[in-house]
Design a protein around this motif. Structure first.
Motif, PDB file in Angstrom:
ATOM      1  N   CYS A 294       1.913  42.991  25.182  1.00 17.55           N
ATOM      2  CA  CYS A 294       0.870  43.481  24.270  1.00 17.55           C
ATOM      3  C   CYS A 294       0.276  44.797  24.784  1.00 17.55           C
ATOM      4  CB  CYS A 294      -0.246  42.444  24.145  1.00 17.55           C
ATOM      5  SG  CYS A 294       0.152  41.123  22.997  1.00 17.55           S
ATOM      6  N   ASP A 295      -0.290  45.604  23.860  1.00 15.92           N
ATOM      7  CA  ASP A 295      -0.910  46.865  24.263  1.00 15.92           C
ATOM      8  C   ASP A 295      -2.104  46.608  25.170  1.00 15.92           C
ATOM      9  OD1 ASP A 295       0.758  48.535  22.592  1.00 15.92           O
ATOM     10  OD2 ASP A 295      -0.288  47.622  20.904  1.00 15.92           O
ATOM     11  N   ALA A 296      -2.795  45.505  24.929  1.00 15.53           N
ATOM     12  CA  ALA A 296      -3.918  45.155  25.799  1.00 15.53           C
ATOM     13  C   ALA A 296      -4.061  43.651  25.849  1.00 15.53           C
ATOM     14  CB  ALA A 296      -5.207  45.781  25.284  1.00 15.53           C
ATOM     15  N   ILE A 297      -4.503  43.153  26.995  1.00 12.78           N
ATOM     16  CA  ILE A 297      -4.729  41.721  27.170  1.00 12.78           C
ATOM     17  C   ILE A 297      -6.182  41.539  27.589  1.00 12.78           C
ATOM     18  CG2 ILE A 297      -4.044  39.666  28.489  1.00 12.78           C
ATOM     19  CD1 ILE A 297      -1.297  41.167  28.926  1.00 12.78           C
ATOM     20  N   ILE A 298      -6.881  40.698  26.836  1.00 14.47           N
ATOM     21  CA  ILE A 298      -8.282  40.438  27.165  1.00 14.47           C
ATOM     22  C   ILE A 298      -8.366  39.037  27.757  1.00 14.47           C
ATOM     23  CG2 ILE A 298     -10.601  40.132  26.195  1.00 14.47           C
ATOM     24  CD1 ILE A 298      -9.731  42.141  23.975  1.00 14.47           C
TER      25      ILE A 298
END
Ligand code: ATP
Length: 308
Positions: free
Chosen positions: A257-261
């Motif tokens: 993913c582009d970002a992981i929170i």
């Protein structure tokens, strides 16, 4: 008695039809877990979707106000990006999706889509903009076709089949005795968890909304089908630049993913790309190592099975 039986029969069939449509309504309501406390403001305007950016600003929310699940949560899901929300069980991942759908309103803070507080826009326009594949998709007591078409009643037959193909369910449906006309749900054929998930994904592909939410959407699939389906979902998301949010337990399904929170106890513990989070050596990297050890164990089992 004879005279009476006609109207009773007639009433009986009206009753059955009514009951069926109520059942459909019930499924629909379950599907959307509609909370009657959430209502449109007077003169609510439709949501104006531009890029598709989602923001949580200092959001506090609990199903019961004395027990907050999200605590002063601030996060941004950038427009057109693929973002994962991960974290320990019960930390509030699915709750974030439910709030975005406005099944509930936040107690403090606000949720913005393209700068608009979701409480200010009409519920209809908000929910139209969102497509969600939940953990468990209830099916309508109806045909497979109806269950997919519910995503877009105007879709052509070609679009319907294309959606089923992309969701890797077309071949399975074709092999059923009545194909797309096969009845499913309580009064028809019961289908497996993985087939349900693929039906839900084909419904979503047919709906083609600007915002896509996946809540453990591929958890019931075998690894091979899951990988193939994820790559199809990826190409749809990339091709159309859809903002998409993946809630996941198994980090292997979201590491690209582009970002992981990473959530913990109702707040953001850390966020970044997979590489950044691994380098950081925090909660994500711990979860990743633990799962990789498990996964390596699985691989050994499979190898042993093959060798046997
Ligand atoms: P999981 O990974 O296990 O699916 P999650 O991080 O998605 O968990 P949520 O489903 O968001 O967690 O739930 C967060 C907390 O809120 C849990 O403690 C759960 O028991 C509670 N909860 C969820 N739904 C409700 C509800 N309808 N009413 C009351 N409490 C709820």
């Amino acid at each position: 008695v004879f005279q009476l039986s006609v109207p009773l029969n007639f009433l009986g069939s009206v009753y059955r039809e009514l009951r069926q449509s109520l059942l459909d309504m019930e499924t629909l309501f379950n599907l959307q877990k509609v909370n009657v406390a959430v209502k449109d403001k007077p003169n609510a305007e439709p949501l104006l979707l531009t890029a598709g950016e989602i923001k949580f600003e200092n959001v506090t929310f609990g199903y019961r106000s004395e027990r907050p699940i999200l605590k002063n949560l601030t996060l941004t899901i950038p427009a057109g990006k693929k973002v994962a929300i991960v974290g320990p069980s019960g930390c509030g991942k699915s709750t974030i999706l439910r709030l975005l759908f406005r099944f509930y309103d936040v107690q403090e803070g606000r949720i913005l889509i393209d700068g608009q507080d979701i409480r200010d826009v009409s519920l209809e326009s908000l929910r139209k903009a969102i497509g969600v594949v939940p953990q468990d998709t209830p099916l309508f007591n109806n045909t497979i076709e109806h269950n997919i078409r519910y995503g877009n009643l105007e879709a052509s037959q070609e679009q319907l089949i294309d959606a089923a193909r992309r969701a890797h369910i077309h071949d399975t449906i074709r092999q059923l005795p009545d194909g797309y006309g096969t009845m499913v749900g309580e009064r028809g054929m019961m289908i497996s968890g993985g087939e349900k998930q693929r039906l839900a994904i084909s419904r979503l592909i047919l709906k083609d909304p600007p915002l896509l939410f996946f809540d453990e959407a591929t958890s019931a699939l075998d690894t091979h089908t899951e990988q193939a389906l994820l790559s199809n979902i990826n190409s749809i998301v990339k091709e159309k630049k859809r903002t998409s949010v993946f809630v996941a337990h198994r980090l292997r399904t979201i590491y690209d993913c582009d970002a992981i929170i990473v959530l913990k106890e109702g707040g953001v513990a850390e966020s970044g790309t997979h590489e950044q989070l691994i380098d950081r050596g925090g909660l994500y990297s711990e979860l990743w190592s633990a799962q990789e050890t498990l996964f390596a164990g699985d691989r050994e089992d499979i190898k042993e099975d093959i060798e046997k």
